[in-house]
Design a protein around this motif. Structure first.
Motif, short mmCIF file in Angstrom:
data_model
loop_
_atom_site.label_atom_id
_atom_site.label_comp_id
_atom_site.label_asym_id
_atom_site.label_seq_id
_atom_site.Cartn_x
_atom_site.Cartn_y
_atom_site.Cartn_z
N ASP A 85 39.41 39.19 135.86
CA ASP A 85 39.65 40.39 136.67
C ASP A 85 39.75 41.61 135.77
O ASP A 85 40.43 41.58 134.74
CB ASP A 85 40.96 40.27 137.46
CG ASP A 85 40.86 39.28 138.60
OD1 ASP A 85 39.78 38.72 138.81
OD2 ASP A 85 41.88 39.08 139.28
N ARG A 86 39.07 42.68 136.19
CA ARG A 86 39.13 43.93 135.44
C ARG A 86 39.09 45.10 136.40
O ARG A 86 38.37 45.09 137.40
CB ARG A 86 37.94 44.07 134.48
CG ARG A 86 37.99 43.17 133.30
CD ARG A 86 39.12 43.59 132.34
NE ARG A 86 39.29 42.63 131.29
CZ ARG A 86 40.13 41.60 131.33
NH1 ARG A 86 40.86 41.37 132.38
NH2 ARG A 86 40.23 40.79 130.31
N TYR A 87 39.84 46.13 136.07
CA TYR A 87 39.79 47.39 136.80
C TYR A 87 38.64 48.20 136.22
O TYR A 87 38.57 48.42 135.01
CB TYR A 87 41.11 48.14 136.64
CG TYR A 87 41.12 49.48 137.33
CD1 TYR A 87 41.11 49.55 138.72
CD2 TYR A 87 41.12 50.65 136.61
CE1 TYR A 87 41.12 50.77 139.37
CE2 TYR A 87 41.14 51.88 137.25
CZ TYR A 87 41.13 51.94 138.63
OH TYR A 87 41.13 53.14 139.26
N LEU A 88 37.72 48.64 137.06
CA LEU A 88 36.56 49.41 136.61
C LEU A 88 36.78 50.91 136.72
O LEU A 88 36.14 51.68 136.02
CB LEU A 88 35.32 49.03 137.42
CG LEU A 88 34.92 47.55 137.38
CD1 LEU A 88 33.69 47.32 138.24
CD2 LEU A 88 34.69 47.09 135.95
N SER A 125 35.78 40.90 139.54
CA SER A 125 36.23 39.57 139.18
C SER A 125 35.01 38.65 139.18
O SER A 125 33.92 39.04 139.61
CB SER A 125 37.31 39.07 140.15
OG SER A 125 36.81 39.03 141.47
N ARG A 158 34.97 43.67 150.14
CA ARG A 158 34.52 42.93 148.97
C ARG A 158 33.00 42.80 148.99
O ARG A 158 32.40 42.68 150.05
CB ARG A 158 35.12 41.53 148.94
CG ARG A 158 36.60 41.50 148.77
CD ARG A 158 37.13 40.11 148.83
NE ARG A 158 36.38 39.25 147.91
CZ ARG A 158 36.86 38.19 147.32
NH1 ARG A 158 38.09 37.84 147.53
NH2 ARG A 158 36.12 37.47 146.51
N TYR A 174 37.75 47.09 141.46
CA TYR A 174 38.04 45.97 140.57
C TYR A 174 36.86 45.01 140.57
O TYR A 174 36.16 44.87 141.58
CB TYR A 174 39.28 45.21 141.03
CG TYR A 174 40.56 45.98 140.85
CD1 TYR A 174 41.38 45.74 139.76
CD2 TYR A 174 40.93 46.97 141.76
CE1 TYR A 174 42.56 46.45 139.59
CE2 TYR A 174 42.10 47.69 141.59
CZ TYR A 174 42.91 47.42 140.51
OH TYR A 174 44.07 48.13 140.33
N ASN A 215 41.08 34.75 132.74
CA ASN A 215 41.27 35.84 133.69
C ASN A 215 40.10 36.80 133.59
O ASN A 215 39.98 37.53 132.62
CB ASN A 215 42.59 36.55 133.42
CG ASN A 215 42.84 37.67 134.39
OD1 ASN A 215 42.08 37.89 135.33
ND2 ASN A 215 43.90 38.41 134.18
N LEU A 237 33.13 42.60 143.58
CA LEU A 237 33.70 43.94 143.53
C LEU A 237 34.61 44.09 144.74
O LEU A 237 34.24 43.72 145.85
CB LEU A 237 32.61 45.00 143.57
CG LEU A 237 31.55 44.93 142.49
CD1 LEU A 237 30.49 45.99 142.72
CD2 LEU A 237 32.17 45.07 141.11
N ASP A 238 35.79 44.64 144.52
CA ASP A 238 36.68 44.87 145.66
C ASP A 238 37.53 46.10 145.43
O ASP A 238 37.69 46.57 144.30
CB ASP A 238 37.53 43.64 145.96
CG ASP A 238 38.52 43.30 144.88
OD1 ASP A 238 39.66 43.80 144.95
OD2 ASP A 238 38.17 42.53 143.97
N ARG A 296 41.05 47.00 145.83
CA ARG A 296 42.41 46.49 146.05
C ARG A 296 43.28 47.62 146.56
O ARG A 296 43.12 48.77 146.21
CB ARG A 296 42.97 45.92 144.76
CG ARG A 296 42.14 44.73 144.36
CD ARG A 296 42.71 43.96 143.23
NE ARG A 296 41.71 42.97 142.85
CZ ARG A 296 41.65 42.41 141.68
NH1 ARG A 296 42.53 42.74 140.76
NH2 ARG A 296 40.72 41.52 141.40
#
Length: 69
Positions: A9-12, A19, A37, A17, A7, A27-28, A30
């Motif tokens: 995915d990380r919250y920055l 991935s 994105r 976020y 996984n 970068l997106d 959410r």
């Protein structure tokens, strides 16, 4: 920052976020629309890192100039 297994995915922060799809860092925002994105290729990430380095040097130089005045 630690990744847990496959996984990536990380919250920055600030609603952003990150991935990884095996090639791009994506970068997106959410919670926003699904078209918000940015897929960064390795060369673009390198350029971003260089930009950050140059920006920090420039800001430090400007701070030093202000301290001299």
């Amino acid at each position: 920052m630690k990744f847990d297994g496959p996984n990536y995915d990380r919250y920055l922060g600030d609603g952003v976020y990150a991935s990884f799809d095996g090639y791009h860092i994506i970068l997106d925002l959410r919670g926003q629309d699904s078209t918000t994105r940015i897929a960064l290729e390795p060369e673009v990430i390198d350029n971003f890192d260089k930009y950050q380095d140059i920006l920090l040097l420039q800001l430090d130089a400007e701070k030093d100039i202000k301290n001299v005045k």
